[in-house]
Design a protein around this motif. Structure first.
Motif, short mmCIF file in Angstrom:
data_model
loop_
_atom_site.label_atom_id
_atom_site.label_comp_id
_atom_site.label_asym_id
_atom_site.label_seq_id
_atom_site.Cartn_x
_atom_site.Cartn_y
_atom_site.Cartn_z
N THR B 314 5.56 32.08 31.70
CA THR B 314 4.23 31.50 31.55
C THR B 314 3.16 32.47 32.05
O THR B 314 2.05 32.50 31.51
CB THR B 314 4.10 30.15 32.28
OG1 THR B 314 4.62 30.29 33.60
CG2 THR B 314 4.87 29.06 31.55
N PHE B 317 2.53 34.73 29.21
CA PHE B 317 1.74 34.01 28.21
C PHE B 317 0.26 34.05 28.59
O PHE B 317 -0.62 34.28 27.75
CB PHE B 317 2.23 32.56 28.10
CG PHE B 317 1.32 31.65 27.32
CD1 PHE B 317 0.96 31.96 26.02
CD2 PHE B 317 0.83 30.49 27.89
CE1 PHE B 317 0.12 31.11 25.29
CE2 PHE B 317 0.00 29.65 27.17
CZ PHE B 317 -0.36 29.97 25.87
N ALA B 318 -0.03 33.87 29.88
CA ALA B 318 -1.42 33.83 30.35
C ALA B 318 -2.01 35.22 30.55
O ALA B 318 -3.18 35.35 30.90
CB ALA B 318 -1.49 33.06 31.66
N PHE B 396 6.47 32.34 27.23
CA PHE B 396 6.70 30.89 27.16
C PHE B 396 5.33 30.22 27.03
O PHE B 396 4.54 30.24 27.96
CB PHE B 396 7.36 30.46 28.46
CG PHE B 396 8.23 29.24 28.35
CD1 PHE B 396 8.04 28.30 27.36
CD2 PHE B 396 9.25 29.04 29.26
CE1 PHE B 396 8.85 27.19 27.28
CE2 PHE B 396 10.07 27.94 29.19
CZ PHE B 396 9.87 27.02 28.20
N SER B 397 5.09 29.64 25.89
CA SER B 397 3.73 29.16 25.61
C SER B 397 3.71 27.67 25.34
O SER B 397 4.75 27.01 25.22
CB SER B 397 3.19 29.90 24.39
OG SER B 397 3.87 29.44 23.23
N HIS B 398 2.52 27.14 25.19
CA HIS B 398 2.37 25.73 24.79
C HIS B 398 3.13 25.44 23.50
O HIS B 398 3.70 24.37 23.35
CB HIS B 398 0.88 25.41 24.56
CG HIS B 398 0.12 25.26 25.83
ND1 HIS B 398 0.32 24.21 26.69
CD2 HIS B 398 -0.83 26.03 26.40
CE1 HIS B 398 -0.48 24.33 27.72
NE2 HIS B 398 -1.19 25.43 27.58
N TYR B 400 5.91 26.56 22.44
CA TYR B 400 7.34 26.29 22.64
C TYR B 400 7.55 24.81 22.89
O TYR B 400 8.44 24.18 22.31
CB TYR B 400 7.91 27.11 23.81
CG TYR B 400 9.40 26.85 24.01
CD1 TYR B 400 10.34 27.62 23.35
CD2 TYR B 400 9.85 25.81 24.82
CE1 TYR B 400 11.70 27.35 23.49
CE2 TYR B 400 11.20 25.54 24.97
CZ TYR B 400 12.11 26.32 24.31
OH TYR B 400 13.46 26.06 24.45
N VAL B 401 6.72 24.24 23.76
CA VAL B 401 6.85 22.81 24.06
C VAL B 401 6.55 21.98 22.81
O VAL B 401 7.29 21.06 22.47
CB VAL B 401 5.91 22.42 25.22
CG1 VAL B 401 6.02 20.92 25.51
CG2 VAL B 401 6.25 23.22 26.47
#
Lengths: 409, 409
Positions: B314, B317-318, B396-398, B400-401
């Motif tokens: 994450t 990702f950011a 790992f990003s939004h 993926y969820v």
């Protein structure tokens, strides 16, 4: 919003005779935030701790181990948030020692009688001057009734304070067990969680304390996970002030001693569960119970594989009974001679898988019904033996990504 | 959007003499979607495969192992998407066998000469009638130039087709290596990825093929991870049709044989990297290189701990250089005698950590500059030995969820 956990009333968190707590705003990372907490212990307290197994353990963890080993009697603990003082090399150790020296001087005790704790961002220098400048105000604030304030003072990404109390009677005396904890991310404690403190005034023999701390951690903090990331700073400390006027407990036989231990475990487990309920972005509280294992080790391998699978966790977030993802995690958990034909899977009362395949009587709507609940038990049968164990975790939501993509900003 | 990967031009994906491919829409799970692919191999092809180490392996994986062991010569492969035929117990095996029998009958070969593959949702019954009904159209569609169409035919949550070709000269003959792969989630191949197929017309001795398949997988698919979830269906198949008119290759000595092997590895690795570039929700392609290890095993332990950490992923990702999270993952990777004082960390050319602590010359803006890139190398020095290895992953990003909370709907 934590899953079925709200901050307790201050009055419900009972003081422990022999413990006073002070909290202040030291501005370690941000202004106007309680971020420095001191615990002051009366002489005679027995203290034991278990700490992270992360090889990259933080400077304060190294100092805690050193000071506990010296056996000079712990009289104070100091906790800052906003900075983990981990990955900081030799300067980090110097800063942790400086904190102990300053607190010891103010309290007229030895530096080895102080345990330091830090939590927050890793690999940034501890602003030790701000910590030292905040100590007098924290000491001046010290009161026996400040447990809930301390629970607030050690929060980072936590959304809600975590504290619990129980009382039991031992030898005609009412003794108290009170604890606090913090943690919401980087949670896969290996020995203990990132900052859990439990104290009792029970007169427990000091020789029993270290093994008791280990047993409590194994039954609570060492059975929860949010994201599988074992912190550099995990610390669980157990304090027995021994001020209750009953005969010293020197063994765990007898109904009263057992009741005391159960109360201690109840407090520790309640706090550990509160961490999962307040796990970053959590919307569901999930128990993963593995039965029929040949050993505790293999039960935990399977339970953690399921509890860490991003695919399982996102399916629970979506309330989607895509339960084949659980089977995949069971399969890759690392039991090389697993017989998939013996696997059973229940979701609460719903029997999903039998003899390794979909249960003919399983209906998707039954799975969907359970998936909508806020608390769910996944029960996996391995058909290999008689050992069982349980791990608690939460689901994986958009908010986890949001929180961890934004944590430092 | 995959990270620096777009679907290749159909003309750039070269046919392999001896291989024809047909694709159709069988409606396995959804209508109007290419979901059934057959590979038809001329007599004389040598075929080797490596398969998932997930103990909950899918029915088709079990049948593939059985048919390869029988040694009757593989003449066809059949792949369906939309359903993994995993966690389906005995009926799943029956359905996989029925698929082989039907295809064998149409081609007038033995069922043991067919390899079946499935990918999609786990623990739902394979709609075998739809697969069987689609076979004639797939067979009728078979052409040598259909590699890219097959790459599209095996996609599930993939956003882009994955195919690659190389040519080398052996004994005066130009030989071709072409491969396709699919996969975007449940990607942590343990032996091979969820469906990778590489074929060459090179005349490689059949005795060399199994060890070659293993070596190629270890250098490619077995070094990538998206989410740490090892699939139930991972399969990597290597085909040598042996139709090129050069002398049979019986050993890997010599410049031409080495060049051929390099081309094979290049195709396999390009496909494996394409899977990561198209990892569910990926916005960055990240190489995790661990140097100075005492063994390959410990290098991989550290590399996978970093590559699987939700906190590390994450942060990438950011584009936030919250690099202490990398140190925490190194610390919990499982090397019990790790000396944190010897750890070095580079982010591309930026020296972040030296001797276990923050490099005094490290500046946050340098870390931030690298974090903004779409391709980043994390280089970790352990200071324990001379072994190095690399694992490739994504952030790992939004998304993926979002993708995994919605996958079945």
């Amino acid at each position: 919003m934590a899953v079925n956990w709200t901050a307790p009333e201050a009055a419900s968190i009972l003081p422990v005779p022999g413990v006073r707590i002070g909290v202040t705003e030291a501005g370690v990372r941000k202004a106007n935030r309680k971020d420095l907490t001191v615990f002051l212990l009366d002489d005679g307290a027995a203290v034991a701790g278990v700490f992270t197994q992360n090889r990259y353990c933080a400077a304060p963890v190294q100092i805690c181990r050193e000071h506990l080993a010296m056996g000079t009697g712990i009289r104070a603990m100091v906790i800052n948030t906003g900075n983990a003082n981990a990955g900081t090399g030799e300067p980090g150790l110097v800063n942790a020692r400086a904190t102990c020296i300053a607190l010891a001087k103010a309290l007229q005790i030895a530096p080895s009688q102080v345990l330091p704790f830090s939590t927050g961002v890793i690999m940034e220098p501890l602003p030790v001057d701000r910590v030292l400048a905040g100590l007098p105000a924290a000491i001046a604030d010290a009161q026996a009734v400040h447990w809930l304030k301390a629970a607030e003072g050690i929060m980072t990404t936590d959304t809600v304070a975590k504290a619990a109390s129980r009382q039991v009677v031992v030898g005609g005396q009412t003794v108290t067990v009170t604890g606090i904890a913090k943690g919401a991310g980087m949670i896969r404690p290996n020995m203990a969680t990132m900052l859990g403190f439990v104290a009792t005034d029970a007169n427990i023999a000091p020789a029993l304390l270290q093994s008791l701390a280990r047993e409590l951690a194994d039954g609570s903090f060492n059975r929860v996970t949010v994201d599988g990331d074992t912190s550099t700073n995990d610390s669980f400390v157990l304090v027995a002030t021994r001020q209750a006027a009953h005969a010293e407990i020197t063994a765990w036989d007898g109904a009263e001693a057992q009741a005391l231990k159960a109360a201690l475990l109840d407090v520790a487990r309640t706090l550990a569960h509160a961490i999962v309920r307040d796990g970053e972005g959590a919307t569901k509280f999930i128990a993963v119970r593995v039965e029929g294992g040949a050993s505790t080790e293999e039960c935990l391998k399977v339970a953690y594989a399921v509890a860490h699978s991003p695919l399982v966790k996102t399916a629970f977030f979506a309330s989607d009974p895509n339960l084949g993802r659980i089977l995949a995690a069971v399969g890759y958990a690392g039991i090389t001679d697993l017989d998939q034909g013996k696997i059973e899977l229940h979701l609460d009362d719903v029997h999903v898988v039998t003899q390794g395949g979909r249960n003919p009587s399983y209906r998707e709507e039954d799975g969907a019904r359970v998936m909508k609940q806020s608390e769910i038990t996944i029960r996996i049968g391995l058909g290999r033996g008689a050992v069982a164990d349980t791990v608690w975790t939460c689901d994986f939501s958009h908010d986890y990504v949001t929180i961890n993509a934004d944590y430092r900003s």
